[in-house]
Design a protein around this motif. Structure first.
Motif, PDB file in Angstrom:
ATOM      1  N   GLY A 101     -68.432   7.648  69.921  1.00 31.28           N
ATOM      2  CA  GLY A 101     -67.772   6.858  68.891  1.00 31.28           C
ATOM      3  C   GLY A 101     -66.857   5.797  69.472  1.00 31.28           C
ATOM      4  N   LEU A 102     -66.133   6.150  70.536  1.00 31.18           N
ATOM      5  CA  LEU A 102     -65.215   5.201  71.168  1.00 31.18           C
ATOM      6  C   LEU A 102     -65.977   4.030  71.778  1.00 31.18           C
ATOM      7  CD1 LEU A 102     -62.403   4.369  72.115  1.00 31.18           C
ATOM      8  CD2 LEU A 102     -62.715   5.838  74.128  1.00 31.18           C
ATOM      9  N   GLY A 104     -68.917   2.936  70.911  1.00 35.61           N
ATOM     10  CA  GLY A 104     -69.437   2.130  69.812  1.00 35.61           C
ATOM     11  C   GLY A 104     -68.371   1.234  69.203  1.00 35.61           C
ATOM     12  N   LEU A 105     -67.159   1.769  69.056  1.00 40.44           N
ATOM     13  CA  LEU A 105     -66.066   0.988  68.475  1.00 40.44           C
ATOM     14  C   LEU A 105     -65.681  -0.182  69.380  1.00 40.44           C
ATOM     15  CD1 LEU A 105     -64.055   0.730  66.162  1.00 40.44           C
ATOM     16  CD2 LEU A 105     -62.498   2.237  67.441  1.00 40.44           C
ATOM     17  N   ILE A 106     -65.607   0.067  70.683  1.00 40.54           N
ATOM     18  CA  ILE A 106     -65.281  -1.005  71.640  1.00 40.54           C
ATOM     19  C   ILE A 106     -66.318  -2.125  71.551  1.00 40.54           C
ATOM     20  CG2 ILE A 106     -65.151  -1.599  74.096  1.00 40.54           C
ATOM     21  CD1 ILE A 106     -63.985   1.203  74.576  1.00 40.54           C
ATOM     22  N   LEU A 108     -68.415  -2.779  69.109  1.00 39.77           N
ATOM     23  CA  LEU A 108     -68.418  -3.405  67.788  1.00 39.77           C
ATOM     24  C   LEU A 108     -67.324  -4.472  67.676  1.00 39.77           C
ATOM     25  CD1 LEU A 108     -69.268  -3.591  64.804  1.00 39.77           C
ATOM     26  CD2 LEU A 108     -67.689  -1.702  64.339  1.00 39.77           C
ATOM     27  N   VAL A 109     -66.109  -4.118  68.066  1.00 42.46           N
ATOM     28  CA  VAL A 109     -64.984  -5.054  67.968  1.00 42.46           C
ATOM     29  C   VAL A 109     -65.234  -6.288  68.838  1.00 42.46           C
ATOM     30  CG1 VAL A 109     -62.530  -5.385  68.471  1.00 42.46           C
ATOM     31  CG2 VAL A 109     -63.312  -3.285  67.356  1.00 42.46           C
ATOM     32  N   SER A 237     -73.871  -0.792  69.302  1.00 42.41           N
ATOM     33  CA  SER A 237     -72.551  -0.255  68.971  1.00 42.41           C
ATOM     34  C   SER A 237     -72.553   0.404  67.595  1.00 42.41           C
ATOM     35  CB  SER A 237     -71.502  -1.370  69.022  1.00 42.41           C
ATOM     36  OG  SER A 237     -71.419  -1.919  70.321  1.00 42.41           O
ATOM     37  N   LEU A 238     -73.201  -0.252  66.631  1.00 40.30           N
ATOM     38  CA  LEU A 238     -73.318   0.337  65.297  1.00 40.30           C
ATOM     39  C   LEU A 238     -74.114   1.638  65.338  1.00 40.30           C
ATOM     40  CD1 LEU A 238     -73.990  -2.896  63.201  1.00 40.30           C
ATOM     41  CD2 LEU A 238     -71.941  -1.455  63.113  1.00 40.30           C
ATOM     42  N   ILE A 241     -71.821   4.370  66.722  1.00 40.08           N
ATOM     43  CA  ILE A 241     -70.835   4.802  65.729  1.00 40.08           C
ATOM     44  C   ILE A 241     -71.500   5.727  64.704  1.00 40.08           C
ATOM     45  CG2 ILE A 241     -69.377   4.015  63.824  1.00 40.08           C
ATOM     46  CD1 ILE A 241     -68.802   1.488  65.526  1.00 40.08           C
TER      47      ILE A 241
END
Length: 247
Positions: A101-102, A104-106, A108-109, A237-238, A241
């Motif tokens: 999850g981390l 993916g979040l990195i 994505l942003v 990334s999506l 997540i």
């Protein structure tokens, strides 16, 4: 499982993606573990694919032996080794889901920021402190799930390297990372004899895909190349997540 047609379809697709990544199409290799995880546990999938990554790396290193950024590698690799060591030390403590999850979040942003900006961000150089940090994050996440590309790209993409140098630096960096990972993966029992037998079969299509990737890198316009890298990073990334949320 190895007698299943679905397993071999997924394994072949994963091997081709790994090879294409080593041929200079970054991020595609990150799709390999999620695809193979459709037919086997993620940890087993990561262990099975590591030898495929390592052998494909050899072809990629040879192909890009004259096109890479030495300063970036000198900064990133020590950080990555530290990140791999941290991943090994905390292998039984850190949930794979949280790391997925981390990562993916990195990604994505970062990718959304690049795509939504109306002005071109200022070019950045290869600074030591950020490079060591992102190298360590890339090493750690690569150890856990072969998902080191988003942290790596957060550091390297803003430097606007020429596409071949970018591809070569990426290939050489992850070649070192994957080679270092062999020791802890073996120690943790993720390189079983059965996995090595399957990996030996998958090495052939992966190696051929390296050269297909090389040809695509040469013909793609630079602007299109980096646009594809950014959109692929967003898509992966999506997917990460979603994978973390689904458990």
């Amino acid at each position: 499982m190895q007698d299943s047609v679905l397993f071999w379809v997924a394994a072949l697709a994963a091997a081709l993606l790994v090879g294409a990544a080593k041929g200079g199409l970054p991020v595609t290799g990150m799709l390999a573990v999620p695809i193979l995880s459709l037919v086997m546990p993620p940890v087993m999938a990561a262990g099975l694919l590591l030898p495929v990554y390592v052998v494909s790396d050899m072809f990629g290193v040879w192909a890009f032996r004259h096109a890479f950024d030495r300063r970036n590698l000198a900064i990133l690799i020590p950080g990555a080794v530290a990140g791999i060591a941290l991943g090994w030390a905390t292998a039984s403590l850190v949930p794979d889901r949280a790391v997925t999850g981390l990562v993916g979040l990195i990604g994505l942003v970062f990718s959304a920021n690049l795509l939504l900006r109306r002005t071109v961000p200022p070019e950045r150089g290869a600074a030591v402190a950020p490079g060591l940090f992102w190298g360590a994050v890339a090493g750690f996440t690569s150890f856990v799930s072969h998902a080191g590309a988003p942290p790596y790209q957060v550091y390297v993409l803003p430097q606007r390297l020429e596409k071949t140098v970018f591809a070569g630096t990426t290939t050489l960096f992850f070649a070192v990372v994957n080679a270092v990972k062999l020791v802890p993966y073996w120690a943790l029992g993720q390189l079983s004899v059965e996995n090595l037998k399957v990996a030996a079969v998958l090495v052939v299509p992966a190696s051929l895909a390296v050269f297909a990737g090389l040809k695509l890198v040469k013909v793609l316009p630079e602007k299109l190349f980096f646009a594809l890298v950014t959109w692929a990073l967003l898509a992966v990334s999506l997917r990460l997540i979603w994978q973390a949320a689904a458990g």
